[in-house]
Scaffold this motif. Structure first.
Motif, PDB file in Angstrom:
ATOM      1  N   THR A 232       5.139  -4.529  -9.976  1.00 36.89           N
ATOM      2  CA  THR A 232       5.371  -3.142 -10.368  1.00 36.89           C
ATOM      3  C   THR A 232       4.214  -2.605 -11.208  1.00 36.89           C
ATOM      4  O   THR A 232       3.436  -3.381 -11.782  1.00 36.89           O
ATOM      5  N   THR A 233       4.127  -1.273 -11.269  1.00 36.83           N
ATOM      6  CA  THR A 233       3.293  -0.584 -12.265  1.00 36.83           C
ATOM      7  C   THR A 233       4.109   0.580 -12.812  1.00 36.83           C
ATOM      8  O   THR A 233       5.024   1.090 -12.146  1.00 36.83           O
ATOM      9  N   VAL A 234       3.800   1.009 -14.029  1.00 32.67           N
ATOM     10  CA  VAL A 234       4.547   2.081 -14.688  1.00 32.67           C
ATOM     11  C   VAL A 234       3.594   3.239 -15.007  1.00 32.67           C
ATOM     12  O   VAL A 234       2.511   3.021 -15.575  1.00 32.67           O
ATOM     13  N   ARG A 235       4.017   4.473 -14.603  1.00 28.08           N
ATOM     14  CA  ARG A 235       3.242   5.675 -14.941  1.00 28.08           C
ATOM     15  C   ARG A 235       4.196   6.839 -15.141  1.00 28.08           C
ATOM     16  O   ARG A 235       5.089   7.085 -14.302  1.00 28.08           O
ATOM     17  N   ASP A 236       4.012   7.516 -16.279  1.00 26.56           N
ATOM     18  CA  ASP A 236       4.711   8.785 -16.531  1.00 26.56           C
ATOM     19  C   ASP A 236       6.228   8.682 -16.365  1.00 26.56           C
ATOM     20  O   ASP A 236       6.886   9.558 -15.772  1.00 26.56           O
ATOM     21  N   GLY A 237       6.815   7.579 -16.848  1.00 25.73           N
ATOM     22  CA  GLY A 237       8.265   7.436 -16.830  1.00 25.73           C
ATOM     23  C   GLY A 237       8.829   6.948 -15.514  1.00 25.73           C
ATOM     24  O   GLY A 237      10.061   6.930 -15.334  1.00 25.73           O
ATOM     25  N   TYR A 238       7.947   6.545 -14.599  1.00 23.72           N
ATOM     26  CA  TYR A 238       8.392   6.021 -13.314  1.00 23.72           C
ATOM     27  C   TYR A 238       7.836   4.613 -13.102  1.00 23.72           C
ATOM     28  O   TYR A 238       6.762   4.272 -13.620  1.00 23.72           O
ATOM     29  N   VAL A 239       8.580   3.816 -12.337  1.00 21.46           N
ATOM     30  CA  VAL A 239       8.093   2.498 -11.958  1.00 21.46           C
ATOM     31  C   VAL A 239       7.795   2.529 -10.468  1.00 21.46           C
ATOM     32  O   VAL A 239       8.585   3.056  -9.657  1.00 21.46           O
ATOM     33  N   TYR A 240       6.641   1.980 -10.098  1.00 19.89           N
ATOM     34  CA  TYR A 240       6.234   1.910  -8.702  1.00 19.89           C
ATOM     35  C   TYR A 240       6.427   0.457  -8.234  1.00 19.89           C
ATOM     36  O   TYR A 240       5.867  -0.476  -8.824  1.00 19.89           O
ATOM     37  N   VAL A 241       7.235   0.263  -7.206  1.00 18.08           N
ATOM     38  CA  VAL A 241       7.625  -1.062  -6.716  1.00 18.08           C
ATOM     39  C   VAL A 241       6.850  -1.365  -5.430  1.00 18.08           C
ATOM     40  O   VAL A 241       6.927  -0.580  -4.460  1.00 18.08           O
ATOM     41  N   TYR A 242       6.116  -2.498  -5.439  1.00 18.93           N
ATOM     42  CA  TYR A 242       5.242  -2.841  -4.316  1.00 18.93           C
ATOM     43  C   TYR A 242       5.829  -3.913  -3.391  1.00 18.93           C
ATOM     44  O   TYR A 242       5.197  -4.286  -2.408  1.00 18.93           O
ATOM     45  N   LYS A 243       7.012  -4.411  -3.718  1.00 16.83           N
ATOM     46  CA  LYS A 243       7.610  -5.479  -2.903  1.00 16.83           C
ATOM     47  C   LYS A 243       9.124  -5.312  -2.896  1.00 16.83           C
ATOM     48  O   LYS A 243       9.727  -5.146  -3.969  1.00 16.83           O
ATOM     49  N   PRO A 244       9.754  -5.378  -1.735  1.00 19.56           N
ATOM     50  CA  PRO A 244      11.212  -5.220  -1.691  1.00 19.56           C
ATOM     51  C   PRO A 244      11.930  -6.451  -2.244  1.00 19.56           C
ATOM     52  O   PRO A 244      11.382  -7.553  -2.263  1.00 19.56           O
ATOM     53  N   VAL A 245      13.170  -6.250  -2.687  1.00 19.39           N
ATOM     54  CA  VAL A 245      14.016  -7.368  -3.130  1.00 19.39           C
ATOM     55  C   VAL A 245      15.344  -7.303  -2.376  1.00 19.39           C
ATOM     56  O   VAL A 245      15.799  -6.234  -1.955  1.00 19.39           O
ATOM     57  N   ALA A 246      15.947  -8.491  -2.223  1.00 15.75           N
ATOM     58  CA  ALA A 246      17.250  -8.576  -1.562  1.00 15.75           C
ATOM     59  C   ALA A 246      18.348  -8.479  -2.604  1.00 15.75           C
ATOM     60  O   ALA A 246      18.130  -8.710  -3.795  1.00 15.75           O
ATOM     61  N   PRO A 247      19.553  -8.119  -2.179  1.00 12.77           N
ATOM     62  CA  PRO A 247      20.671  -8.086  -3.125  1.00 12.77           C
ATOM     63  C   PRO A 247      20.844  -9.428  -3.848  1.00 12.77           C
ATOM     64  O   PRO A 247      20.758 -10.491  -3.234  1.00 12.77           O
ATOM     65  N   MET A 248      21.005  -9.381  -5.149  1.00 10.94           N
ATOM     66  CA  MET A 248      21.187 -10.523  -6.055  1.00 10.94           C
ATOM     67  C   MET A 248      19.911 -11.365  -6.226  1.00 10.94           C
ATOM     68  O   MET A 248      19.956 -12.438  -6.829  1.00 10.94           O
ATOM     69  N   GLU A 249      18.780 -10.849  -5.739  1.00  4.97           N
ATOM     70  CA  GLU A 249      17.525 -11.575  -5.967  1.00  4.97           C
ATOM     71  C   GLU A 249      17.153 -11.491  -7.444  1.00  4.97           C
ATOM     72  O   GLU A 249      17.220 -10.425  -8.059  1.00  4.97           O
TER      73      GLU A 249
ATOM     74  N   ASP B  60       0.812  -1.218   0.000  1.00  9.61           N
ATOM     75  CA  ASP B  60       0.000   0.000   0.000  1.00  9.61           C
ATOM     76  C   ASP B  60       0.846   1.268   0.000  1.00  9.61           C
ATOM     77  O   ASP B  60       0.305   2.388  -0.018  1.00  9.61           O
ATOM     78  N   LYS B  61       2.189   1.113   0.041  1.00 10.46           N
ATOM     79  CA  LYS B  61       3.090   2.263   0.008  1.00 10.46           C
ATOM     80  C   LYS B  61       4.259   1.957  -0.915  1.00 10.46           C
ATOM     81  O   LYS B  61       5.381   1.676  -0.461  1.00 10.46           O
ATOM     82  N   PRO B  62       4.027   1.926  -2.252  1.00 10.87           N
ATOM     83  CA  PRO B  62       5.116   1.592  -3.175  1.00 10.87           C
ATOM     84  C   PRO B  62       6.182   2.691  -3.196  1.00 10.87           C
ATOM     85  O   PRO B  62       5.893   3.856  -2.897  1.00 10.87           O
ATOM     86  N   ILE B  63       7.406   2.272  -3.534  1.00  7.09           N
ATOM     87  CA  ILE B  63       8.461   3.267  -3.734  1.00  7.09           C
ATOM     88  C   ILE B  63       8.497   3.612  -5.225  1.00  7.09           C
ATOM     89  O   ILE B  63       8.151   2.788  -6.080  1.00  7.09           O
ATOM     90  N   LYS B  64       8.968   4.830  -5.524  1.00 11.16           N
ATOM     91  CA  LYS B  64       8.925   5.356  -6.890  1.00 11.16           C
ATOM     92  C   LYS B  64      10.358   5.514  -7.393  1.00 11.16           C
ATOM     93  O   LYS B  64      11.184   6.174  -6.766  1.00 11.16           O
ATOM     94  N   LEU B  65      10.647   4.853  -8.561  1.00 10.35           N
ATOM     95  CA  LEU B  65      11.979   4.925  -9.173  1.00 10.35           C
ATOM     96  C   LEU B  65      11.855   5.412 -10.614  1.00 10.35           C
ATOM     97  O   LEU B  65      10.911   5.032 -11.340  1.00 10.35           O
TER      98      LEU B  65
END
Length: 645
Positions: free
Chosen positions: A122-139, A74-79
């Motif tokens: 993920t979802t994509v809007r206006d040149g940004y990707v919204y990530v809903y789940k964290p990943v670990a290094p090398m995942e 419910d709180k995605p990060i924006k990249l």
């Protein structure tokens, strides 16, 4: 001078000897395209890292893992999306903090990225990707060299190459491998009575079975097979053929000419060409087996009877060949319950072919006579091993069945009386059927136990009624009787009826030799009924009548066997159906028509194969085709279901 067997060796002794034997095979280099099921002759090392670069294992976005640690559903990060990388491309973009690169499965990871977020999160809007789940290094990343590193040993010498090993070898950049050359095996049939398939067959001759059968088994063991035809029982001719085979092959397998008879010469040939270390094995069948070695080559002399040859190949030769080719030596086994009490010769380990029926558990039907029986080879699913110190196995005893191949249950199981009409029905309804001929009574009992879907039966009661009295007498429940067809039973005699046989009284004559049918068959019931009538008429006991008939104790298991015995002059007369008499060009003296019916378990009536069989029985096509079988005719009741209590 007749050569007697040397001291018989136990099967365990023979196996130990063969386990210690080796044949030095040359090494050849081949393409990995040709390497399936071959044995590696040297270790294989990776030429490069596998994979050769860090790559994405999922479609998604290459990111810095630490940028995603606070992502929640419910709180995605924006990249910010700064580019994309497809499989096979060299990345021209770098991932900085707060950025992401769209990436395909298998693509090279871009500089700065250490994880991949799956596109599903993920979802994509206006040149940004919204990530809903964290990943670990090398995942979702396969790092360079994670499968194999350059110079690493990836497959060891002696390994049999399957698709998995070949895939690994290819991924490491290796396109050719060194393998042991496949053993070359020559196969030779011997015997004055043996004729190559395709040539005319004269009286006293039989077609060669072993050359084709053993050639196929040699290939199954991963070897190169070189069939060399049929050789007469002549010492010099056999020796010359074996010597020629040894020039090009590593192993020579002969069949026939192995026992202690005057015409059996394999032992003498092997003894002159090498060292004989086995001449006779304490097994049944297959006692007259010869094994020898000459220099770097091995010779096997197998018995001539097809089943004996197959049994010895399976238990002695096949493990040796499979050891050389690297294939699995142990054969597939299943546990089964033995259907009938089975006797064996104490002092010899016996291998008994069996047919399998699956009813939740496996049921094994052993063959009683089999060494020279070619049909046994097609009908048997495997064999059981009876130890040397066992005189018999009890009915109901659990046994190990060593399978000849992969077992596949048949769609339809018919156990009962032999009939050509049944063969026609199976052909017309196009079902995969297993047919076990044990006689009418045996078929009814198999239906009762649930081992058969249906049974063919033609048992005549003293009341004159067919089949139903026997169904009640044997206590069959939840079955129906389906009316089949009429078969004309009578005496089968030589063309022209040279002995002038007219009735059962003629069987008492000194110049007449009879061939009987097996107990439990409908024909045997008819024979004994007629002989009891004759005994009463002559004022004799049934036992006295039996003693006066030459051949009463000689039994044939099928109508065809009766006809062949008459054709070959082994008997003057037997009782069977007109169909087989006509097929073999013999004369037929009618006795009476009989009713050949089918008993079906009610719980199998919904089975597709049973429905097709019964529909075919009622069909016009069957009515047309059965007319071609002289002596069998459908009636108005064919296909009728008879319910009874």
């Amino acid at each position: 001078m007749r050569k007697v067997f040397r001291e018989l060796k136990s099967l365990d002794e023979v196996r130990r000897i063969l386990e210690s034997l080796t044949i030095d095979l040359d090494i050849e280099e081949i393409s990995i395209f040709e390497a399936y099921n071959r044995v590696l002759a040297e270790d294989v090392y990776a030429k490069c890292d596998v994979p050769p670069f860090d790559r994405a294992t999922m479609d998604g976005f290459a990111v810095k893992a630490e940028d995603t640690f606070l992502a929640e559903e419910d709180k995605p990060i924006k990249l910010k999306i700064v580019g994309n990388v497809k499989a096979g491309e060299v990345p021209r973009v770098e991932v900085d903090r707060g950025c992401a690169v769209e990436i395909s499965t298998g693509a090279v990871m871009p500089k700065g990225a250490n994880a991949v977020v799956m596109v599903e999160y993920t979802t994509v809007r206006d040149g940004y990707v919204y990530v809903y789940k964290p990943v670990a290094p090398m995942e979702n990343v396969a790092s360079a060299g994670s499968d194999a590193m350059a110079g690493e040993l990836i497959v060891r010498k002696g390994k049999v190459l399957s698709a998995r090993e070949i895939g690994l070898i290819a991924s490491a950049g290796v396109d050719r491998v060194k393998v042991f050359r496949k053993p070359k095996v020559a196969i030779i049939s011997t015997g004055d009575e043996i004729v190559e398939v395709g040539r005319p067959l004269e009286i006293g001759k039989i077609y060669d079975v072993n050359l084709y059968m053993i050639t196929s088994k040699v290939k199954e063991c991963g070897c190169l097979a070189f069939p060399m035809g049929v050789v007469r029982d002549d010492y010099l001719e056999i020796k010359r053929t074996v010597e020629n085979a040894l020039k090009t092959c590593d192993i020579v397998i002969t069949t026939g000419s192995t026992s202690a008879g005057l015409g059996d010469v394999i032992y003498r040939v092997f003894e002159e060409l090498g060292d004989v270390f086995v001449h006779g094995i304490a097994v049944k069948p297959g006692k007259p087996t010869v094994i020898a070695k000459t220099k770097n080559k091995v010779l096997f002399g197998l018995p001539g009877y097809p089943v004996s040859a197959l049994m010895i190949f399976e238990v002695v030769v096949a493990p040796f060949l499979r050891k050389l080719t690297g294939l699995e030596v142990e054969r597939n086994k299943v546990k089964a319950v033995l259907q009938v009490k089975t006797y064996s010769d104490v002092g010899r380990r016996e291998f008994r072919p069996v047919a399998l029926v699956k009813t939740g558990k496996f049921i094994a039907y052993p063959f009683t006579t089999y060494s020279g029986s070619v049909s046994t080879l097609a009908k048997a699913d495997g064999f059981i091993e009876i130890p040397e110190n066992v005189a018999f196995l009890e009915e109901g005893e659990e046994v190990d069945v060593i399978l000849f191949g992969d077992y596949k249950p048949s769609d339809l199981v018919i156990i009962g009386s032999h009939c050509l009409g049944v063969d026609l029905l199976i052909e017309l309804c196009s079902v995969d059927a297993k047919v076990i001929n044990v006689g009418s009574t045996g078929g009814l009992l198999a239906v009762k136990r649930g081992e058969a879907d249906l049974a063919g039966t033609h048992l005549l009661d003293e009341s004159g009624v067919y089949n139903i009295p026997f169904i009640k007498r044997l206590g069959l429940k939840d079955v129906i009787l389906v009316k089949g067809y009429e078969r004309e039973q009578g005496f089968i005699v030589a063309k022209g009826n040279p002995k002038g046989i007219r009735g059962f009284e003629d069987l008492l004559r000194e110049d007449v030799v009879f061939i009987n049918r097996n107990p439990g068959s409908g024909t045997r019931v008819l024979i004994d009924m007629k002989l009891r009538e004759l005994a009463e008429k002559l004022g004799l006991s049934f036992e006295e009548i039996k003693k006066r008939i030459k051949g009463y104790d000689v039994e044939a298991k099928t109508h065809t066997a009766v006809a062949v015995a008459v054709l070959m002059g082994k008997a003057d007369v037997g009782v069977g159906i007109r169909t087989v008499a006509d097929r073999y060009g013999l004369d037929f003296i009618p006795l009476r028509p009989e009713e050949y019916d089918f008993v079906v378990r009610k719980d199998r009536l919904g089975k597709e194969s049973v429905k097709r069989f019964l529909e075919t029985l009622r069909s016009d096509k069957f009515k047309r085709e059965v007319r071609k079988l002289k002596g069998i005719r459908v009636t108005e009741r064919t296909g009728e279901i008879v319910e009874f209590s």
